[in-house]
Design a protein around this motif. Structure first.
Motif, mmCIF file in Angstrom:
data_model
loop_
_atom_site.group_PDB
_atom_site.id
_atom_site.type_symbol
_atom_site.label_atom_id
_atom_site.label_comp_id
_atom_site.label_asym_id
_atom_site.label_seq_id
_atom_site.Cartn_x
_atom_site.Cartn_y
_atom_site.Cartn_z
ATOM 1 N N UNK A 217 0.821 -1.208 0.000
ATOM 2 C CA UNK A 217 0.000 0.000 0.000
ATOM 3 C C UNK A 217 0.858 1.262 0.000
ATOM 4 N N UNK A 218 2.078 1.195 0.545
ATOM 5 C CA UNK A 218 2.961 2.363 0.545
ATOM 6 C C UNK A 218 3.357 2.719 -0.882
ATOM 7 N N UNK A 219 3.706 1.708 -1.665
ATOM 8 C CA UNK A 219 4.056 1.950 -3.062
ATOM 9 C C UNK A 219 2.838 2.501 -3.812
ATOM 10 N N UNK A 220 1.677 1.912 -3.577
ATOM 11 C CA UNK A 220 0.457 2.364 -4.252
ATOM 12 C C UNK A 220 0.174 3.824 -3.932
ATOM 13 N N UNK A 221 0.270 4.201 -2.664
ATOM 14 C CA UNK A 221 0.007 5.579 -2.271
ATOM 15 C C UNK A 221 1.056 6.540 -2.830
ATOM 16 N N UNK A 222 2.298 6.093 -2.897
ATOM 17 C CA UNK A 222 3.354 6.943 -3.451
ATOM 18 C C UNK A 222 3.153 7.157 -4.954
ATOM 19 N N UNK A 223 2.675 6.138 -5.636
ATOM 20 C CA UNK A 223 2.379 6.272 -7.068
ATOM 21 C C UNK A 223 1.231 7.260 -7.274
#
Length: 186
Positions: free
Chosen positions: A43-49
């Motif tokens: 979810x961290x990668x998703x939110x950063x994207x």
């Protein structure tokens, strides 16, 4: 800086927004290029994207704001060499010309970046030169805004407080806002 008018303060909120847009663009590109495939599922990668996705729209918005402000500033300036401000030499025409020229410069720079990328990437397809990116959208959009300024920049003559009824040029934007103006802009 030649021609700098220190009487007109900079709009620091625009500079801050540009800085944030640059940081978001760096975050988006580095995250995409340097993240391992195994780390792209959280979810961290998703939110950063998602956060990085705000960079291009922010750049487009800031380009539009900058074009309008620069066109208005150019239209405010007196005619060069004291020439009468008539026809295509008027302040409005100079503002439109500046906005269109800046948009065309950005559009050409987009293709120069693509050509440079093609030349330094051996084995690349020539079709990649015509890929669309934020600069390919920003340039024509700025030209469109500049051409739209022909109709929204008005340069009315207003009475100055100077003696003998001297007149000066004032730049104003007119917009047909209808009921919005009556209810929200009092």
């Amino acid at each position: 800086v030649p021609g700098y008018n220190s009487a007109v303060p900079r709009r620091t909120y625009i500079d801050w927004a540009r800085g944030i847009a640059v940081l978001l663009m760096i975050e988006a590109h580095t995250l995409d290029a340097w993240t391992r495939a195994s780390a792209r599922h959280g979810y961290i990668y998703r939110d950063a994207i998602v956060l990085g996705g705000f960079a291009a729209p922010l750049f487009l918005w800031l380009a539009g704001v900058a074009v309008v402000l620069a066109a208005a500033r150019t239209a405010e300036r007196p005619s060069p060499l004291g020439a009468p401000a008539v026809g295509w030499r008027s302040g409005r025409a100079r503002g439109v010309e500046m906005a269109c020229r800046r948009g065309l410069e950005i559009f050409l720079l987009a293709f120069l970046f693509r050509v440079q990328g093609f030349l330094v990437t051996p084995g690349g397809s020539p079709v990649t030169i015509f890929r669309v990116d934020v600069l390919n959208i920003m340039g024509p959009s700025m030209v469109g805004v500049g051409l739209g300024c022909r109709h929204c920049l008005s340069v009315p003559l207003v009475r100055d407080a100077a003696p003998a009824g001297e007149r000066r040029r004032a730049v104003a934007f007119r917009a047909d806002t209808g009921p919005f103006r009556r209810t929200h802009l009092r």
